[in-house]
Scaffold this active site. Structure first.
Site, PDB file in Angstrom:
ATOM      1  N   GLY A 242       0.812  -1.216   0.000  1.00 16.58           N
ATOM      2  CA  GLY A 242       0.000   0.000   0.000  1.00 16.58           C
ATOM      3  C   GLY A 242       0.840   1.258   0.000  1.00 16.58           C
ATOM      4  O   GLY A 242       0.465   2.276  -0.595  1.00 16.58           O
ATOM      5  N   TYR A 362      -1.806   8.773   5.978  1.00 18.86           N
ATOM      6  CA  TYR A 362      -2.451   7.458   5.875  1.00 18.86           C
ATOM      7  C   TYR A 362      -1.533   6.373   5.326  1.00 18.86           C
ATOM      8  O   TYR A 362      -0.501   6.649   4.741  1.00 18.86           O
ATOM      9  CB  TYR A 362      -3.783   7.498   5.152  1.00 18.86           C
ATOM     10  CG  TYR A 362      -3.907   7.970   3.726  1.00 18.86           C
ATOM     11  CD1 TYR A 362      -2.826   8.159   2.877  1.00 18.86           C
ATOM     12  CD2 TYR A 362      -5.188   8.219   3.210  1.00 18.86           C
ATOM     13  CE1 TYR A 362      -3.000   8.577   1.573  1.00 18.86           C
ATOM     14  CE2 TYR A 362      -5.370   8.636   1.905  1.00 18.86           C
ATOM     15  CZ  TYR A 362      -4.273   8.806   1.087  1.00 18.86           C
ATOM     16  OH  TYR A 362      -4.467   9.224  -0.210  1.00 18.86           O
ATOM     17  N   GLU A 363      -1.943   5.135   5.594  1.00 19.65           N
ATOM     18  CA  GLU A 363      -1.141   3.929   5.312  1.00 19.65           C
ATOM     19  C   GLU A 363       0.257   4.016   5.907  1.00 19.65           C
ATOM     20  O   GLU A 363       1.250   3.632   5.293  1.00 19.65           O
ATOM     21  CB  GLU A 363      -1.116   3.639   3.811  1.00 19.65           C
ATOM     22  CG  GLU A 363      -2.499   3.274   3.302  1.00 19.65           C
ATOM     23  CD  GLU A 363      -2.501   2.572   1.982  1.00 19.65           C
ATOM     24  OE1 GLU A 363      -1.557   1.815   1.691  1.00 19.65           O
ATOM     25  OE2 GLU A 363      -3.480   2.766   1.237  1.00 19.65           O
ATOM     26  N   GLY A 364       0.304   4.567   7.111  1.00 19.93           N
ATOM     27  CA  GLY A 364       1.552   4.710   7.855  1.00 19.93           C
ATOM     28  C   GLY A 364       2.061   6.130   7.794  1.00 19.93           C
ATOM     29  O   GLY A 364       2.436   6.623   6.731  1.00 19.93           O
TER      30      GLY A 364
END
Length: 380
Positions: A242, A362-364
Site C-alpha cells: 500500500g 495514511y497507510e503509515g
C-alpha cells in the site's frame, strides 16, 4: 540498470493520462466542493482494468506489474487524488491481500468482482485508539465454532460508505498480543454492521471516508483470511504494498502541481517578462523538477523490488516518506508561483496542496516510515 520504460508501460501510462485528462478533470473541482464520490468514474476505471491492475487475469484482473500500477497511480493523481486513492486501496490492500493470502473460494467469490470494478473494497485496520499502533486492536472477533462475532469500531476507512467488501482486522485472543489478531471478509449489509457519517476532510474530499460500527456481526469461519492469528502479519504485508501506491499518489500530486506551475510561469508576466525568466521562480522550478525526479526514481525502485520478488519493506517506506514530503513542499511552492491565483479553486493547485497532506498520514505516517527505515538500517 535500465531507466527506460517498455513500450507496454508507455502505452499504459498514456492511457491513464488520457483518462485522467478527459474523464477525471471535468468536474473535479465540483466533486471536491460537494465531497462527491466519483461513482460513474469508478465504473469506468474498472472497465479499463485500473481496479485490478496486478490481479491474475483468471480472476478478472489486468495481470500487469507493479511498475504499471505506479504509472497509472501517478497519472490519475496529477488530476484527482480522490479517484486515485480508491484505485490504491482496491489494488494494494484489498485485491492484493485476497490474491496473496485468500483461499480459492474467497478469490472466486470476492476477488473476481473486485478486480473488475463490479465491487469496491475497503481495508479496515485503523481505530480510535489503534492508528499507528496497529497492535492495539480493540475490535474483537470471538470464535463461536462455525463463525466469529465481531464487535468494535473502525475509523478513517477509505470507500467506507461505498464499498461492497470490507477486510476487517480484529483481536481474537488478547493474551496472544499481535499473534491473536485475525483478518476477516465482511460483506456490506451484514446484520449489525453500520456505516457512520461521512468525514468532512481537508483534502481528497471526493473520497468516501467513514467510521464503521460492528455490533454482534456474525462472520462465517470461511471468511477468515489465513490461519488463526495471521491477521497482524496480513495487515503489515498488505500495507507494505500500500505504501507503494500512496508513494505513487504523492508523486502524482507533486508532478501535477509542478506541471501547472510551469505552465503558469510561462504565461504570467511581471516586470516585462514571463515570470519563469525571473531567477526566484526559475530556481523554484529547478528544485521542484529535481525533487520530483528523485521521488519518481524511489517509487519506481520500490515497484521494481516488488516485481522482482525482493523484500520491499525498506524501499516502499523510503519512497512513501520522501514522495509525500516532496508533495507537501512543492504543492505549497506551486501555490506560491501562482500568487493570488493559487489561492483560487479554478487554478487547481490549492486542491493539490490540500490533497498532499494526507499522503504523510495514511497507510503509515511519516514517523512510522522512519521507524521501518531505521529498523532496517540498524538490522543491516
Amino acid at each position: 540498470m535500465d531507466f527506460n520504460l517498455t513500450e507496454e508501460h508507455i502505452m499504459i501510462r498514456d492511457a491513464a493520462r488520457d483518462f485522467a485528462r478527459t474523464e477525471l478533470l471535468p468536474g473535479v473541482i465540483e466533486r471536491d466542493n460537494k465531497q462527491e464520490f466519483p461513482q460513474e468514474l469508478v465504473h469506468k476505471m474498472g472497465e479499463l482494468g485500473f481496479l485490478g491492475i496486478m490481479v491474475d487475469p483468471k480472476y478478472g484482473g489486468s495481470g500487469m506489474d507493479a511498475i504499471s500500477y505506479v504509472l497509472i497511480m501517478e497519472e490519475l493523481s496529477k488530476i484527482d487524488a480522490s479517484a486515485s486513492v480508491i484505485v490504491s486501496v482496491n489494488n494494494s490492500l484489498v485485491c492484493y491481500g485476497l490474491e496473496a493470502y485468500g483461499t480459492e473460494d474467497q478469490k472466486q467469490k470476492y476477488l473476481t468482482k473486485l478486480a473488475t470494478g463490479e465491487n469496491v473494497g475497503a481495508f479496515c485496520l485503523s481505530e480510535p485508539e489503534a492508528g499507528s499502533d496497529a497492535t492495539s486492536q480493540q475490535t474483537t472477533a470471538i470464535d463461536k465454532g462455525d463463525h466469529y462475532v465481531i464487535n468494535g469500531t473502525k475509523n478513517w476507512i477509505t470507500s467506507g460508505g461505498r464499498a461492497d467488501v470490507y477486510l476487517v482486522i480484529a483481536q481474537t485472543d488478547r493474551e496472544k498480543g499481535h499473534h491473536g489478531i485475525n483478518a476477516f471478509i465482511v460483506e456490506k449489509g451484514t446484520p449489525g454492521f453500520h456505516i457512520g457519517p461521512k468525514e468532512d476532510k481537508l483534502g481528497i474530499r471526493g473520497s468516501d471516508t467513514h467510521t464503521l460500527q460492528f455490533n454482534d456481526v456474525k462472520v462465517p469461519k470461511e471468511n477468515r483470511i489465513g490461519e488463526d492469528g495471521f491477521g497482524f502479519k496480513f495487515a503489515m504485508k498488505t500495507l507494505s504494498g500500500g505504501r507503494i501506491g500512496i508513494a505513487a499518489q504523492a508523486l502524482g500530486i507533486a508532478a501535477g502541481a509542478y506541471e501547472l506551475a510551469l505552465k503558469y510561469s510561462k504565461e504570467r508576466k511581471a516586470f516585462g517578462t514571463e515570470i519563469c525568466n525571473h531567477q526566484a521562480i526559475a530556481f523554484k522550478l529547478a528544485d521542484m523538477y529535481t525533487d520530483i525526479t528523485a521521488a519518481r526514481h524511489m517509487v519506481m525502485k520500490a515497484a521494481w523490488d516488488k516485481d522482482q520478488g525482493n523484500n520491499y519493506d525498506m524501499s516502499s517506506a523510503m519512497a512513501k516518506l520522501y514522495a509525500s514530503k516532496v508533495a507537501m513542499e512543492h504543492t505549497v511552492e506551486a501555490v506560491q508561483i501562482h500568487g493570488g491565483n493559487g489561492f483560487v479553486k479554478e487554478y487547481h493547485v490549492e486542491r493539490l496542496m490540500r490533497d498532499a497532506k494526507i499522503t504523510q498520514i495514511y497507510e503509515g505516517t511519516s514517523e512510522i516510515q522512519k521507524i521501518v527505515i531505521s529498523r532496517g538500517v540498524i538490522k543491516g
